[in-house]
Design a protein around this motif. Structure first.
Motif, PDB file in Angstrom:
ATOM      1  N   GLN A  33      19.482  56.851  18.522  1.00 13.91           N
ATOM      2  CA  GLN A  33      18.443  56.489  17.564  1.00 13.91           C
ATOM      3  C   GLN A  33      18.991  55.609  16.442  1.00 13.91           C
ATOM      4  O   GLN A  33      18.317  54.673  15.985  1.00 13.91           O
ATOM      5  N   GLY A  51      11.745  49.701  13.311  1.00  7.31           N
ATOM      6  CA  GLY A  51      10.581  50.504  13.678  1.00  7.31           C
ATOM      7  C   GLY A  51       9.287  49.735  13.734  1.00  7.31           C
ATOM      8  O   GLY A  51       8.229  50.297  14.021  1.00  7.31           O
ATOM      9  N   GLN A  95      12.879  55.760  20.015  1.00  4.33           N
ATOM     10  CA  GLN A  95      12.501  55.057  18.787  1.00  4.33           C
ATOM     11  C   GLN A  95      11.409  55.833  18.048  1.00  4.33           C
ATOM     12  O   GLN A  95      11.422  55.910  16.810  1.00  4.33           O
ATOM     13  N   ARG A  96      10.488  56.408  18.798  1.00  6.67           N
ATOM     14  CA  ARG A  96       9.314  57.047  18.193  1.00  6.67           C
ATOM     15  C   ARG A  96       9.473  58.539  17.929  1.00  6.67           C
ATOM     16  O   ARG A  96       8.839  59.083  17.021  1.00  6.67           O
ATOM     17  N   SER A 130       7.517  63.208  15.756  1.00 11.28           N
ATOM     18  CA  SER A 130       7.494  61.794  15.360  1.00 11.28           C
ATOM     19  C   SER A 130       8.541  61.523  14.293  1.00 11.28           C
ATOM     20  O   SER A 130       8.750  62.327  13.390  1.00 11.28           O
ATOM     21  N   ARG A 165       3.324  52.105  25.243  1.00 10.33           N
ATOM     22  CA  ARG A 165       2.412  52.426  24.133  1.00 10.33           C
ATOM     23  C   ARG A 165       1.456  53.544  24.517  1.00 10.33           C
ATOM     24  O   ARG A 165       1.217  54.471  23.735  1.00 10.33           O
ATOM     25  N   SER A 180      12.052  53.220  23.931  1.00  8.77           N
ATOM     26  CA  SER A 180      10.778  53.362  23.218  1.00  8.77           C
ATOM     27  C   SER A 180      10.517  54.810  22.822  1.00  8.77           C
ATOM     28  O   SER A 180      10.040  55.095  21.713  1.00  8.77           O
ATOM     29  N   SER A 227       2.194  61.682  21.138  1.00 12.03           N
ATOM     30  CA  SER A 227       1.836  61.933  19.732  1.00 12.03           C
ATOM     31  C   SER A 227       0.698  62.939  19.616  1.00 12.03           C
ATOM     32  O   SER A 227       0.639  63.719  18.661  1.00 12.03           O
ATOM     33  N   THR A 264       3.531  56.847  24.510  1.00 15.02           N
ATOM     34  CA  THR A 264       3.871  57.373  23.176  1.00 15.02           C
ATOM     35  C   THR A 264       2.635  57.894  22.457  1.00 15.02           C
ATOM     36  O   THR A 264       2.709  58.882  21.720  1.00 15.02           O
ATOM     37  N   GLU A 265       1.486  57.265  22.678  1.00 19.19           N
ATOM     38  CA  GLU A 265       0.245  57.773  22.086  1.00 19.19           C
ATOM     39  C   GLU A 265      -0.120  59.144  22.655  1.00 19.19           C
ATOM     40  O   GLU A 265      -0.547  60.043  21.919  1.00 19.19           O
ATOM     41  N   GLN A 276       8.437  47.073  19.391  1.00 21.98           N
ATOM     42  CA  GLN A 276       8.977  47.818  20.525  1.00 21.98           C
ATOM     43  C   GLN A 276      10.319  47.239  20.965  1.00 21.98           C
ATOM     44  O   GLN A 276      10.554  46.030  20.823  1.00 21.98           O
TER      45      GLN A 276
END
Length: 496
Positions: free
Chosen positions: A332, A341, A462-463, A495, A158, A459, A165, A161-162, A344
């Motif tokens: 994906q 989505g 996925q994002r 994203s 997490r 992960s 982003s 991915t943050e 996780q």
């Protein structure tokens, strides 16, 4: 020329000639191939095969030598006469059937002058067995290889991915973020805490590790292994490497000292606390290596090994996803169908995601992170095939020759997830898949690495969808040190 000066000139000339002859004879005696030793290319006195070797392609050159000299050959590199094993069948035969005789490490001046005979990677004999047993049991108690560690990896996914982003789809190099994220998982186990991605000191430390491991493959460092008494007096990349490793050791020593201040033997927080407790229990058994210096080096080994190889594999993985967008899209699609989505990916999803699992395995295979493995040493005289190998001889299993063995892989030189899928599209294991090596010195963190690779990779895909910056073609060029890693590249993470 007067007589005294003639005598002086003769004396100097005689000394030089005598010195050269002495060096050549001593080198011949010290490095003369034993009787019935594996064949190899012709070597020069003193420097061995240094003139044959391009250290940026040494794993490929060893493969060429194998074509001429067979699956058991010898070569003089790193200052040693080394036996090289080639091909899956030969590597497996020796590492498994004769594994007990290949548990020691040869003495390389470069390693000894940094770490001594300490740690999990460089020690041998009784000390190594005690330290490996202790490390495995301790890390398992803290969740290594168990589902109890999964929440910690999820948390790091997490954070990662943050951070990605926040780049808003703009081109950037993900390498240091990956290093920090992967490193934090082992840091929690070893130090008891993670490090923020904004921690510049920790980022600098990770860069130092990357640079030191790259410099370990340099010609300067190999010359140090041959002539430590001489190279220790001159500047060069080897001096930089020593300084970088000393900074890493100092960082770990500081963490150990902090632990000793508030250590509670009844409530161990991590590997360091457990080691301190073991020091108290075995204070009279000095041979086992439970002392502060060995604690520092063992911790460095775990910290570095738990960071470098997994993050480099992920770095290769995203590069291949950019190079093969159709494979990325298929991964994906599977993630969307199995996970969706709203949550996780979990380890429990892995069996239902055969294609994603196959892609991760193929990234490990073709990424070839440790192309020639770490050298081991024979504990006693032994026989490998038709050849006699004396006690103390360094032996290397070429993992390149295993992971690209044309008798084991359908398309060894192509990125092909089908290597790990059967006719029905189900995941299949392959015997020749040995990125973690095998035998008594198999990678201690294999289970952790497998968990991290699946959870981080799934992960991230996925994002995000990963692509090269506009007008840039993904390049799979690499640089080779202790590990084989991609040359730095930038990507765009959009994203989904």
């Amino acid at each position: 020329m007067d007589l005294p000066r003639v005598y002086e000139w003769i004396d100097i000339k005689t000394i030089l000639i005598f010195s050269c002859v002495f060096l050549l004879l001593s080198d011949y005696i010290r490095n003369k191939a034993p009787k019935n030793f594996p064949p190899g290319p012709w070597s020069l006195p003193i420097i061995g095969h240094l003139h044959h070797i391009d250290h940026s392609k040494i794993h490929l050159q060893l493969a060429k030598f194998a074509e001429k000299y067979g699956d058991v050959l010898s070569i003089r590199i790193f200052g040693l006469r080394i036996v090289v094993l080639n091909g899956y069948k030969r590597v497996k035969e020796v590492y498994v059937q004769q594994g007990e005789n290949l548990v020691d490490r040869p003495m390389l001046p470069m390693i000894y002058d940094i770490f001594g005979d300490k740690g999990l990677g460089g020690s041998s004999g009784y000390k190594w067995k005690q330290q490996r047993r202790f490390a495995l049991s301790t890390l398992r108690n803290f969740g290594l290889g168990k589902k109890s560690l999964e929440p910690s990896i999820h948390l790091e996914c997490r954070f990662l991915t943050e951070a990605i982003s926040s780049e808003h789809g703009q081109a950037f190099d993900l390498r240091m973020l990956l290093n920090n994220a992967v490193s934090n998982v082992i840091c929690v186990l070893v130090f008891g805490n993670r490090f923020e991605y904004s921690d510049n000191d920790f980022q600098s430390l990770l860069k130092n590790i990357n640079e030191a491991m790259y410099l370990e493959g340099s010609v300067s460092v190999q010359l140090y292994n041959m002539f430590p008494w001489l190279m220790g007096q001159v500047p060069g990349p080897h001096k930089t490497m020593f300084a970088l490793w000393q900074e890493v050791i100092d960082f770990v020593r500081e963490k150990v000292n902090e632990h000793r201040v508030d250590y509670d033997s009844s409530n161990p927080r991590d590997y360091i606390d457990c080691f301190l407790a073991e020091m108290e229990k075995l204070k009279d058994n000095t041979a086992a290596g439970f002392d502060v210096e060995n604690l520092c080096i063992c911790t460095v080994d775990l910290f570095v090994a738990g960071t470098e190889t997994t993050s480099t594999t992920l770095y290769w993985g995203l590069l291949y996803m950019m190079k093969y967008p159709e494979i990325q899209a298929k991964v994906q699609e599977e993630i969307d169908g199995v996970v969706g989505g709203s949550r996780q990916p979990s380890l429990s999803d892995r069996d239902n995601m055969p294609y994603t699992n196959a892609v991760i395995h193929e990234i490990q295979r073709i990424g070839n992170i440790i192309p020639i493995n770490l050298p081991r040493a024979t504990v006693e005289d032994t026989q490998i095939g038709e050849y006699s190998i004396p006690k103390g001889t360094a032996v290397i299993g070429s993992l390149t020759s295993v992971l690209f063995d044309e008798s084991e892989w359908e398309t060894p030189h192509s990125f092909n997830p089908g290597h790990f899928l059967d006719a029905e599209g189900k995941f299949r294991r392959r015997d020749a898949f040995l990125p973690f090596s095998l035998g008594k010195r198999v990678c201690l963190g294999e289970q952790l690495a497998r968990m991290e690779l699946f959870l981080f990779f799934s992960s991230l895909l996925q994002r995000f969808t990963f692509s090269s910056p506009a007008g840039v073609e993904p390049s799979i060029d690499y640089k080779l040190g202790t590990t084989r890693c991609p040359k730095p590249y930038k990507l765009c993470a959009v994203s989904r």
